[in-house]
Design an enzyme around this catalytic site. Structure first.
Site, short mmCIF file in Angstrom:
data_model
loop_
_atom_site.label_atom_id
_atom_site.label_comp_id
_atom_site.label_asym_id
_atom_site.label_seq_id
_atom_site.Cartn_x
_atom_site.Cartn_y
_atom_site.Cartn_z
N ASP B 246 52.03 63.60 138.20
CA ASP B 246 52.88 62.72 137.38
C ASP B 246 53.32 61.53 138.23
OD1 ASP B 246 54.83 61.52 135.85
OD2 ASP B 246 56.03 63.33 135.55
N ASP B 322 58.80 63.79 123.33
CA ASP B 322 60.12 64.09 123.89
C ASP B 322 61.08 64.27 122.71
OD1 ASP B 322 61.94 63.38 126.64
OD2 ASP B 322 62.94 63.03 124.72
N HIS B 349 57.32 66.84 126.91
CA HIS B 349 58.17 66.57 128.07
C HIS B 349 59.45 67.37 127.94
CE1 HIS B 349 61.47 63.99 129.92
NE2 HIS B 349 60.72 64.32 130.94
#
Lengths: 433, 433
Positions: B246, B322, B349
């Site tokens: 990431d 998200d 996420h």
């Protein structure tokens, strides 16, 4: 060294919804507003900037600007490209605040308002209007202002430098020309969706009589109404005046193509904001289907990364930057450089409150020091609310006059600030419904 | 009919930067924070929601939520899809407030926090966890929750209905399965950039021992460090455990490709946030160059329009929605439907504060009622700050347990709210530096 000792932020709102000025398909009742910033210096002039909103939420915009005060208050007054680049990087580089965007919406407009106020402050100290102050910087200084992050697949620092150097020899000549002749404007005043047909015809005729060679109509309410209004406008202005239309994001891709096909017989010059400002691929599909009608967007484009893609995808043939939507003059310089690289003309969004005042500096600077061209370029003009500014935008014979006073022209009269402060100014307390 | 009589908004911050938990290349010192919303009802349970931020600016986020109170306070408590759809449309449809986005950043996260709090309220009254409450709605009810504006070139209402109807027959069986077996998790705990090599190795080994079959490392500080850390991690977990990396938006396109090529020998499963979350075309170029390494993004993707394009362009092969970035469950349903249409797995996420609690409901709902699949899907897990919630996320043997308590699980303990309130809670007043 002069210091910034305080940052004042005011919530200023104008009750424009009472008259339907500014009404369009997406924004039926805007109250044009400014989250207004004053950078107070301990000596010499102060600096003025603003974020433009259309009413509710202007307090949130003001709060976002206030939240950035620690990056500004107590610092030296910026005087040059190095200081203005450093300020922009410091604001964008606040990693905690960045989460709120990143580089978009309320948080980014807050950065833009402060950065522009800092340019105002620096230009006032140099006793120059911002467009001239910026146009006197060297190509190297200008490049140092730009954040190239996320741009290098479309524009490198070296390419930017090459563009700016190519424009350098003609700067003085072009500056003299805009001082003498101004810069082309187009008029949106006839075309608000809330106006009657009679008012549309009257104002369209007036615009041509006033010297404009392009007007703009709002569309997107009903296709029958739009065909009728477009026909009336075309009959009024004749075949040689450009008529742009603006849908303010009302449509999906297929609807945009269908609707504009119905308007095509009346020769629309561009279709503005046919769909979501976030939809690069949607704009590209619309542009492909509607050519040779141009696709334009920008007033809601959040930052340089989205403009980059609109250009890479061939999605727009007119770029409408906004002085107060992105991260201030620094990011608008990046956007001007991208447009120059892709050979797309910039016709800035204006209107609202203060946007005409601010953005003329960007077009003049572009013409003098970046693209070096004014072909097919013009700045939107709405004759509205200029009386509130100490250095108002002036259009004569269809052209913006070049501003000559020092600064970025965002400063409002003290009486305006007192009267239109929300919610406690007399304009609001005396007219409660 | 029960009414919402008040909306309370609190600025809650956890001083996570003191331990470098959560440190990555773009966010070196986050203080995980929540703009925390309570919808107070005049009878029965209240509703809880939050917007997640990482510290400075959480007050601005709270102000944005407060600005929307007139759309909520005094209204009936929502009980069903019709009411939850109407609330979302009302919030998104505030044309003045919309200017602050549109549908992005602070303004949009504010809408998301309120919409999610309304879902919490409705599910509590139905005595069901949100994932079950939503999974009991009919396909027609679910489709009525979605704003299809700007989506029709990729997903029509009819296609959405077809997807939901196809998943209907297996709902009960899949719901029983997740109640028994939970849902796959992956662990980010080993990989924060601020951790030493020794801590990385210890935590990576621990993750495998704890039953995870995938871990994630932060990258993007220095390529030499990343190669060394990736090699250590691969040696620790062996060839069969997936290692995702990431970059938290650190790179331009070319840098992403170069950097990942250096890490490729250690078999990275996906590269997450290689560049700006706004850069659809950039992600597409990176995906093309790096295949078969997957490209993943989403935690900063502002709305369904950008997700739509990422899918249309083939730019991502993992979609990381998200729970608290977009306009709440309604918009996340649109995003789940888009992912299902394009056949791209959703791996949400999580982490931060409250995101694990919230987002597990979305993955369970997706599995039961939308995509109907859990292949190559897992939810991020960071074992951090869960003790502050009344219905904390629990992971056992590498799997999230299905929540069983009513609501959306965003509610924090009263003691937490008192202690971590910024700036006047004792956690902040007693530890000033």
């Amino acid at each position: 060294m002069a210091k910034i000792v305080d940052m004042e932020v005011l919530d200023i709102r104008f009750p424009t919804s009472r008259e339907l000025d500014g009404s369009d398909a997406m924004n039926p009742d805007p109250d044009y507003s400014a989250a207004y910033v004053v950078l107070h210096a301990d000596s010499g002039p102060d600096g003025y900037g603003l974020a433009f909103t259309i009413g509710r939420g202007n307090d949130v915009q003001a709060a976002a600007i206030r939240a950035l005060a620690p990056h500004v208050v107590g610092r030296e007054v910026p005087a040059d490209a190095a200081a203005l680049g450093e300020l922009s990087r410091r604001l964008i580089g606040d990693s905690q605040f960045r989460w709120l965007g990143p580089e978009k919406g309320v948080a980014h407009m807050a950065i833009g308002a402060i950065v522009n106020a800092a340019w105002d402050l620096a230009a006032r100290r140099a006793d120059l209007p911002v467009w001239e102050f910026a146009a006197r910087m060297t190509p190297e200084e200008l490049v140092s202002l730009v954040d190239f992050r996320y741009l290098s697949d479309a524009l490198t620092e070296q390419e930017a430098l090459d563009i700016l150097r190519a424009a350098e020899p003609g700067r003085a000549e072009r500056a003299a020309r805009v001082r003498a002749e101004g810069y082309r404007a187009y008029s949106t005043s006839p075309g608000w969706l809330g106006y009657s047909d009679a008012k549309l015809v009257r104002l369209a005729g007036q615009a041509v009589a006033d010297g404009f060679d392009m007007i703009k109509l709002k569309v997107g309410g009903s296709v029958e109404d739009d065909v009728r209004r477009m026909k009336l406008a075309r009959e009024t202005v004749g075949p040689d005046v450009r008529i742009a239309v603006d849908a303010n994001q009302r449509w999906d891709v297929a609807a945009a193509i269908g609707w504009m096909t119905a308007l095509a017989p009346y020769d629309p010059y561009w279709i503005e904001e046919p769909t979501s400002p976030d939809d690069v691929l949607g704009h590209a599909a619309i542009a492909k289907a509607l050519a040779p009608i141009r696709v334009a967007t920008g007033e809601h484009v959040q930052n340089r990364v989205v403009f980059k893609q609109l250009l890479q995808a061939g999605a727009i043939s007119v770029l409408q930057l906004d002085a107060a939507r992105v991260g201030g003059l620094n990011e608008n310089l990046a956007i001007l450089l991208l447009a120059a690289k892709f050979g797309v003309p910039v016709c800035p969004h204006a209107g609202g409150v203060g946007l005409c005042e601010l953005v003329r500096h960007l077009s003049l600077f572009d013409y003098v020091a970046v693209s070096g061209s004014d072909t097919d370029r013009s700045i939107e003009w709405v004759d509205h609310l200029h009386e509130h500014f100490t250095d108002p935008a002036v259009v004569r014979d269809g052209r913006y006059l070049a501003p000559t006073k020092p600064g970025f022209s965002a400063r409002m009269h003290d009486a305006t600030l007192r009267r239109f402060r929300f919610p406690d100014g007399p304009e609001w307390t005396e007219n409660e419904q």
